[in-house]
Each structure stands twice: as structure tokens, then as C-alpha cells.
Write a protein that holds these residues in place. Structure first.
Motif, PDB file in Angstrom:
ATOM      1  N   ASP A  87       0.849  -1.186   0.000  1.00 46.92           N
ATOM      2  CA  ASP A  87       0.000   0.000   0.000  1.00 46.92           C
ATOM      3  C   ASP A  87       0.885   1.236   0.000  1.00 46.92           C
ATOM      4  O   ASP A  87       1.871   1.298   0.730  1.00 46.92           O
ATOM      5  CB  ASP A  87      -0.891   0.056   1.250  1.00 46.92           C
ATOM      6  N   VAL A  88       0.510   2.205  -0.827  1.00 45.12           N
ATOM      7  CA  VAL A  88       1.242   3.463  -0.879  1.00 45.12           C
ATOM      8  C   VAL A  88       0.228   4.593  -0.849  1.00 45.12           C
ATOM      9  O   VAL A  88      -0.755   4.564  -1.591  1.00 45.12           O
ATOM     10  CB  VAL A  88       2.100   3.574  -2.164  1.00 45.12           C
ATOM     11  N   LYS A  89       0.451   5.593   0.006  1.00 44.15           N
ATOM     12  CA  LYS A  89      -0.426   6.752   0.047  1.00 44.15           C
ATOM     13  C   LYS A  89       0.442   8.003   0.057  1.00 44.15           C
ATOM     14  O   LYS A  89       1.329   8.153   0.891  1.00 44.15           O
ATOM     15  CB  LYS A  89      -1.324   6.727   1.285  1.00 44.15           C
ATOM     16  N   SER A  92      -3.568  12.695  -1.356  1.00 39.55           N
ATOM     17  CA  SER A  92      -4.888  12.103  -1.543  1.00 39.55           C
ATOM     18  C   SER A  92      -4.854  10.861  -2.435  1.00 39.55           C
ATOM     19  O   SER A  92      -5.880  10.243  -2.685  1.00 39.55           O
ATOM     20  CB  SER A  92      -5.842  13.136  -2.149  1.00 39.55           C
ATOM     21  N   SER A  94      -3.920   7.042  -3.128  1.00 42.98           N
ATOM     22  CA  SER A  94      -3.659   5.800  -2.412  1.00 42.98           C
ATOM     23  C   SER A  94      -3.599   4.660  -3.426  1.00 42.98           C
ATOM     24  O   SER A  94      -4.499   4.509  -4.253  1.00 42.98           O
ATOM     25  CB  SER A  94      -4.767   5.534  -1.394  1.00 42.98           C
ATOM     26  N   LYS A  96      -2.779   0.394  -4.003  1.00 41.79           N
ATOM     27  CA  LYS A  96      -2.618  -0.911  -3.381  1.00 41.79           C
ATOM     28  C   LYS A  96      -2.316  -1.905  -4.484  1.00 41.79           C
ATOM     29  O   LYS A  96      -2.952  -1.878  -5.532  1.00 41.79           O
ATOM     30  CB  LYS A  96      -3.879  -1.317  -2.619  1.00 41.79           C
TER      31      LYS A  96
END
Length: 132
Positions: A87-89, A92, A94, A96
Motif C-alpha cells: 500500500d502506498v499513500k 490524496s 492511495s 494498493k
């Protein structure tokens, strides 16, 4: 010294897009990925430049390099580090990784592999080491 198989003009011709400012660095990185695919491949090279001597091989390897550079730019993972994250955020945005097998994203552009296979430079199938 690592050869760089394509130029900014090659990239422009292949993608029909203006190359980014750092295209020389990107093409050098893409050439490294292409060399990974070509490990064990047999084709004549110039010993001084390490470049292919057959025009068809030179053209295919150059196009594969452009495909690799464009793909790395599109996926935004030039160094293959996304395999370390599921997961990368960022702000705003995001992201997966799809699938549940915990394998990382591919390191090699599918189009680059196809170009090299069709040119007879890669026998059989290419398995991306990032998924092993």
C-alpha cells in the motif's frame, strides 16, 4: 562501461512524445533493465562499444529500451522499489497492489520483452525475477 541503447530522438520516435528533461538518465536505467533480459542471449557486438553490430538487433534493442523507459515512467517506479510496499499513500492518492500473492510489480516492460522475443533475441518465456 554500460552501453545506452537508445537516444532522446529514438524515444521521441517510439513514443510520439517529447522526452522528459532527464531522458538520458532514464534511458541509461532502461538499458540496464534490457541487459538483464539479454543475459545469456547470443548476438554479435562491437567489443569497443558493447553495442550490437547487426542492424536488426540494434533496432530491436533500441526500441525495447524506449519501451522500457516509457513503461518505467508510466508506472512511476524507475528503480523497482514498489515491490517493497503493498500500500502506498501520497497526499490524496492511495495505491494498493492488486492480487493477493504478495509478489511485487514487474521489473521489465511487457512490450520490451515482446520486441526482443520477436527479434529472436529472447528464446522462450521471460520470468520477471521480481515475482520470485
Amino acid at each position: 562501461m554500460q552501453p545506452v541503447y537508445a537516444t532522446a530522438d529514438d524515444y521521441r520516435a517510439y513514443t510520439s512524445q517529447e522526452p522528459p528533461e532527464d531522458i538520458d538518465r532514464r534511458l541509461a536505467r532502461a538499458s540496464e533493465r534490457i541487459d538483464e533480459l539479454l543475459r545469456g542471449a547470443w548476438y554479435p557486438i562491437d567489443e569497443a562499444t558493447q553495442m550490437p553490430t547487426e542492424p536488426d538487433h540494434l533496432e530491436a534493442i533500441g526500441r525495447a529500451t524506449c519501451a522500457q523507459a516509457a513503461w518505467m515512467r508510466a508506472v512511476g517506479d524507475e528503480y523497482g522499489v514498489a515491490a517493497a510496499f503493498s500500500d502506498v499513500k501520497i497526499g490524496s492518492v492511495s495505491l494498493k497492489r492488486s492480487g493477493g500473492d504478495n509478489s511485487g510489480p514487474a521489473r521489465h516492460a511487457p512490450d520490451a520483452v515482446s520486441i526482443l522475443q520477436l527479434a529472436g533475441l529472447l528464446p522462450g518465456y521471460v520470468f520477471d525475477a521480481a515475482t520470485w
